[in-house]
Design an enzyme around this catalytic site. Structure first.
Site, PDB file in Angstrom:
ATOM      1  N   ASP A   7       0.888  -1.165   0.000  1.00 34.66           N
ATOM      2  CA  ASP A   7       0.000   0.000   0.000  1.00 34.66           C
ATOM      3  C   ASP A   7       0.925   1.215   0.000  1.00 34.66           C
ATOM      4  OD1 ASP A   7      -2.188   1.716   0.202  1.00 34.66           O
ATOM      5  OD2 ASP A   7      -2.219   1.597   2.384  1.00 34.66           O
ATOM      6  N   GLU A  14      -1.195  -1.397  -4.923  1.00 30.23           N
ATOM      7  CA  GLU A  14      -2.428  -0.666  -5.198  1.00 30.23           C
ATOM      8  C   GLU A  14      -2.183   0.357  -6.302  1.00 30.23           C
ATOM      9  OE1 GLU A  14      -5.614   0.578  -2.154  1.00 30.23           O
ATOM     10  OE2 GLU A  14      -4.404   2.384  -2.457  1.00 30.23           O
ATOM     11  N   ASP A  23      -2.383   0.763   7.303  1.00 22.40           N
ATOM     12  CA  ASP A  23      -1.658   0.638   6.037  1.00 22.40           C
ATOM     13  C   ASP A  23      -1.176  -0.795   5.817  1.00 22.40           C
ATOM     14  OD1 ASP A  23      -1.537   3.516   5.039  1.00 22.40           O
ATOM     15  OD2 ASP A  23      -0.745   3.723   7.069  1.00 22.40           O
TER      16      ASP A  23
END
Length: 163
Positions: free
Chosen positions: A8, A67, A141
């Site tokens: 992430d 991502e 996260d």
């Protein structure tokens, strides 16, 4: 067994999560985050790159799932996020690791069942999917990064089942 490193990306906090896929079971191997400080943006990118390289060395993943960039309200934030993603991708490519990208809504829909799920719902489902006890504190996260890795496992299994 396949080891997946989920990322992430962020210019201040880059979350990571590592799972192994022993079909049909997913195993939690580790998670955490790389936190950068200061106004020296190139220096923060260097820390992210070094951190990702250390994680790759430690866990020896077979691939990286990251991502995709989302449309941010602030153009400067979107650019910085893009730079952080770029550093992660370069670290992976320099180690000859394949990189797979998933949107936030794909990740949320895969893990929670709704593309508009809240972060707390993602954390809860990651804990359930990986059979982690509530005493295992997973930072937001890191949970997002684990969700990205889980999403890759799901998409990869679907691709393999179509052959």
């Amino acid at each position: 067994m396949t080891v997946i490193l989920g990322i992430d990306p962020g210019s201040r906090i880059t979350g990571y999560g590592i799972v192994s896929n022993n079909e049909p079971k997913l195993n939690y191997l580790g998670s955490g985050y790389i936190k950068t400080k200061g106004k020296d943006f190139p220096g923060r990118l260097k820390l992210i790159y070094a951190g990702i390289n250390n994680i790759i060395t430690q866990f020896q993943p077979n691939c990286i799932a990251v991502e995709q960039v989302f449309i941010a309200k602030n153009a400067d934030s979107a650019l910085k996020l893009g730079h952080a993603r770029g550093v992660v991708i370069v670290a992976a490519i320099n180690r000859d690791l394949p990189v797979f990208e998933y949107t936030a809504s794909q990740v949320k829909k895969t893990v929670v069942g709704r593309g508009s799920a809240e972060k707390i719902q993602v954390q809860h489902m990651v804990r359930n999917i990986l059979n982690l006890s509530s005493s295992n504190h997973i930072q937001a996260d890191s949970a997002d990064a684990l969700a990205i890795a889980i999403t890759h496992c799901y998409f990869n299994q679907n691709i393999l089942s179509r052959r």
